[in-house]
Design an enzyme around this catalytic site. Structure first.
Site, PDB file in Angstrom:
ATOM      1  N   ARG A 298       0.830  -1.211   0.000  1.00 40.25           N
ATOM      2  CA  ARG A 298       0.000   0.000   0.000  1.00 40.25           C
ATOM      3  C   ARG A 298       0.862   1.258   0.000  1.00 40.25           C
ATOM      4  NH1 ARG A 298      -5.100  -1.855   3.956  1.00 40.25           N
ATOM      5  NH2 ARG A 298      -6.234  -2.886   2.267  1.00 40.25           N
ATOM      6  N   TYR A 442      -5.969  -0.803  -6.920  1.00 38.98           N
ATOM      7  CA  TYR A 442      -5.368  -2.015  -6.350  1.00 38.98           C
ATOM      8  C   TYR A 442      -4.725  -1.760  -4.991  1.00 38.98           C
ATOM      9  CZ  TYR A 442      -1.053  -0.870  -9.155  1.00 38.98           C
ATOM     10  OH  TYR A 442       0.040  -0.291  -9.738  1.00 38.98           O
ATOM     11  N   GLU A 443      -4.539  -2.883  -4.263  1.00 36.02           N
ATOM     12  CA  GLU A 443      -4.146  -2.879  -2.843  1.00 36.02           C
ATOM     13  C   GLU A 443      -5.166  -2.151  -1.966  1.00 36.02           C
ATOM     14  OE1 GLU A 443      -2.034  -4.915  -2.113  1.00 36.02           O
ATOM     15  OE2 GLU A 443      -1.133  -5.200  -4.067  1.00 36.02           O
ATOM     16  N   GLY A 444      -6.416  -2.218  -2.375  1.00 40.90           N
ATOM     17  CA  GLY A 444      -7.486  -1.596  -1.601  1.00 40.90           C
ATOM     18  C   GLY A 444      -7.878  -0.270  -2.200  1.00 40.90           C
ATOM     19  N   GLN A 449      -9.462   2.206   1.898  1.00 40.33           N
ATOM     20  CA  GLN A 449      -8.497   2.944   2.719  1.00 40.33           C
ATOM     21  C   GLN A 449      -9.236   3.878   3.686  1.00 40.33           C
ATOM     22  OE1 GLN A 449      -5.352   1.940   2.341  1.00 40.33           O
ATOM     23  NE2 GLN A 449      -6.084   0.700   0.631  1.00 40.33           N
TER      24      GLN A 449
END
Length: 597
Positions: A298, A442-444, A449
């Site tokens: 992240r 991506y990655e949340g 977040q």
């Protein structure tokens, strides 16, 4: 003319040395080799590599893309990518921040953050291939058995193998409790892993002979939901406990995605058909280990947004200085030329200053987060380690989400500065805008977040991270109360921090009676937080520039950019505050079935 990239070494040094003053801190944390002279040498060589090797392949990767062979499941990377990766490995870059006992250089995490920015500014798609290997090293270092560390870490650190993170499945994205991938115990402590994972960055490629997949799956006796998830290491080619590499494992790329951007990066569907793997860590505790990778990734994705913003700004600034069109409203600024450069126009300056303010302030935010990773791991005092861990955990969703949301804004501003030429492929601005779009996903996603920040990192912890940050801001303000250079900034900063605290308390009070208030406020609260955090870093930048020995033009540029940020960007918090105070009702009043009414 395609877009170009030059490593922003001057501002990187300003951030590392002048504002954050990291070299003495590195020494105190045990990084004996991280002297300023060593770091400068690393920065210079890194700049040479990314500018001469990676940057020329950026447009090549976008145009050629990756190629998938449905007969074999093989993925070929764009022309030049393999040769660039070989140079990357030969230069030892893959082990920059990894522990020396595994073959790394052991440099501070902030230097790794700098390297990530330089790589991704030069060639984001190429940078995706080594991105997740670092997270795989962290997860295995912390949770792997001794033999797993011996067998997998050395080639991962050396870059002769690469790593992936396999979470998402076709039917579930963020809700990992729904995953269906299974792991059945077989002989010799091994497991047969079966299932399909999607959106796997660098899941298959031709840069290395073996790829180490870290896979989330459920054991036969797993409890339901997220509490029943375990983590497994599943290599492309089977690997014995003694390090012997055997036959091809039962894992294969089923396809690669056809994407809006990052065409040179392979985003794969990975099929595991009884693939041989090993349990990492404790049964049913896989999320704990995977979050080590995820949090690292992240921050890395946040820096991807920063890097694209930096490249976009460089090219927009160059174009605005060269493009002659019309005259300044107050009269000709270049009477010897047929027209003035468009940089004299207030609206062009608005776009350029927005990029400059968000890039240079965002760089300080990112490098502060990376520096806290070192403190959380290496500080001698347990209380200091805990403080750093809390603060970096709180900063991570802000860093990831804000730097990527701002990347979309900044790349579109750059495209707009070019006018119609920005919409044309050859100039490279539209590629940066397309590439930036993935970073908020991506990655949340940004929404994920935001929920992490307001839920786990604020409501669940009684605002522990926020309290630490506000205390840091107040200590800085007291230190500089008599500093005339900050007289115009500190009152606004203090007032905004007080408002932030009150706003947070109000949200949590409303959420106590209606939990929907957290979700309704989350994204506006995250963006509000990002602007206040940057207000602090711009005050810090002015203080450091004023006290330093840099040229007056540099000092003036920092001061004027800070003034722009406080006058034109910080007021965005007013809109976010108003949206938050409107509460959940305006979002929930329309019935789901009535949206198309």
């Amino acid at each position: 003319m395609s877009s170009s990239y030059k490593a922003p070494l001057d501002d990187l040094r300003f951030a590392l040395y002048d504002v954050l003053d990291l070299p003495p801190r590195w020494q105190a944390l045990g990084h004996a080799d991280a002297s300023r002279e060593t770091v400068d040498a690393v920065l210079e060589e890194a700049a040479r590599f990314v500018e001469t090797v990676l940057a020329p392949l950026n447009q090549v990767g976008d145009e050629a893309g990756c190629r998938f062979d449905p007969e074999t499941g093989a993925v070929a990377t764009p022309p030049g990518f393999r040769e660039a990766y070989a140079q990357f490995v030969a230069g030892g870059w893959t082990g920059l921040t990894n522990p020396p006992e595994h073959g790394g250089m052991g440099l501070p995490e902030a230097i790794g953050g700098v390297m990530t920015e330089l790589i991704d500014g030069a060639n984001l798609a190429w940078g995706n291939f080594p991105l997740l290997s670092h997270g795989a090293v962290e997860a295995l270092s912390r949770y792997g058995e001794d033999w797993q560390k011996e067998v997998f870490l050395k080639p991962l650190v050396a870059g002769t193998w690469s790593g992936t993170m396999c979470l998402t499945e076709p039917h579930c994205g963020t809700d990992l409790g729904l995953l269906k991938t299974r792991a059945e115990p077989i002989a010799d402590g091994k497991y047969a892993v079966t299932g399909t994972k999607i959106f796997i960055t660098a899941g298959e490629h031709d840069l290395v002979p073996n790829i180490v997949h870290l896979v989330l799956a459920k054991l036969p006796d797993a409890p339901p939901g997220a509490k029943g998830i375990s983590l497994f290491v599943v290599p492309k080619f089977k690997v014995g406990r003694d390090g012997t590499v055997g036959e091809r494992n039962a894992v294969r790329c089923g396809s690669i995605e056809h994407k809006m951007g990052i065409h040179g990066s392979a985003t794969c569907v990975m099929n595991f058909d009884g693939a041989e793997g090993y349990l990492v860590g404790q049964p049913h505790k896989g999320l704990q280990a995977m979050f080590v990778m995820m949090n690292s990734a992240r921050l890395g994705v946040g820096v991807q947004g920063l890097a694209l913003s930096e490249r976009a700004f460089q090219n927009a600034l160059r174009y605005a200085r060269e493009r002659l069109q019309s005259r300044a409203l107050s009269g000709p600024k270049c009477p010897d030329k047929p027209a003035d450069p468009i940089i004299v126009q207030p609206d062009v300056r608005r776009m350029l200053l927005t990029q400059k303010a968000l890039v240079e302030g965002g760089r300080l935010l990112a490098l502060r987060a990376y520096s806290l990773l070192d403190e959380a791991e290496k500080a001698a005092d347990p209380g200091e380690r805990e403080r750093a861990e809390t603060l970096v955990g709180w900063l991570t969703p802000i860093t990831k989400a804000c730097l990527t949301e701002w990347a979309i804004e900044n790349t579109y501003h750059a495209l707009q500065c070019y006018g119609g030429h920005g919409y044309i492929h050859e100039h490279g601005m539209e590629q940066l805008a397309r590439d930036a779009r993935i970073t908020t996903l991506y990655e949340g996603t940004t929404g994920i977040q935001a929920l992490d920040l307001i839920g786990r990192k604020t409501a669940a912890s009684q605002g522990a991270g926020l309290k630490l940050f506000l205390a840091e801001v107040e200590a800085f303000a007291r230190q500089h109360e008599a500093n005339p250079a900050l007289a115009e900034f500190l009152p606004a900063l203090r007032a905004k921090c007080a408002e932030w605290g009150a706003l947070t308390r109000d949200i949590l009070q409303r959420a106590a009676s209606n939990p929907e208030e957290l979700g309704a406020a989350s994204t506006d609260y995250l963006l509000y937080s990002g602007y206040v955090v940057l207000a602090y870093w711009w005050a810090r930048a002015v203080a450091a520039a004023t006290a330093g020995a840099r040229p007056q033009a540099f000092k003036d540029a920092k001061r004027e950019t800070a003034r722009f940020f406080y006058a034109r960007l910080l007021p965005r918090t007013l809109a976010h505050k108003a949206a938050i105070e409107a509460g959940a009702a305006p979002l929930l009043g329309l019935a789901a079935e009535a949206f198309d009414a």
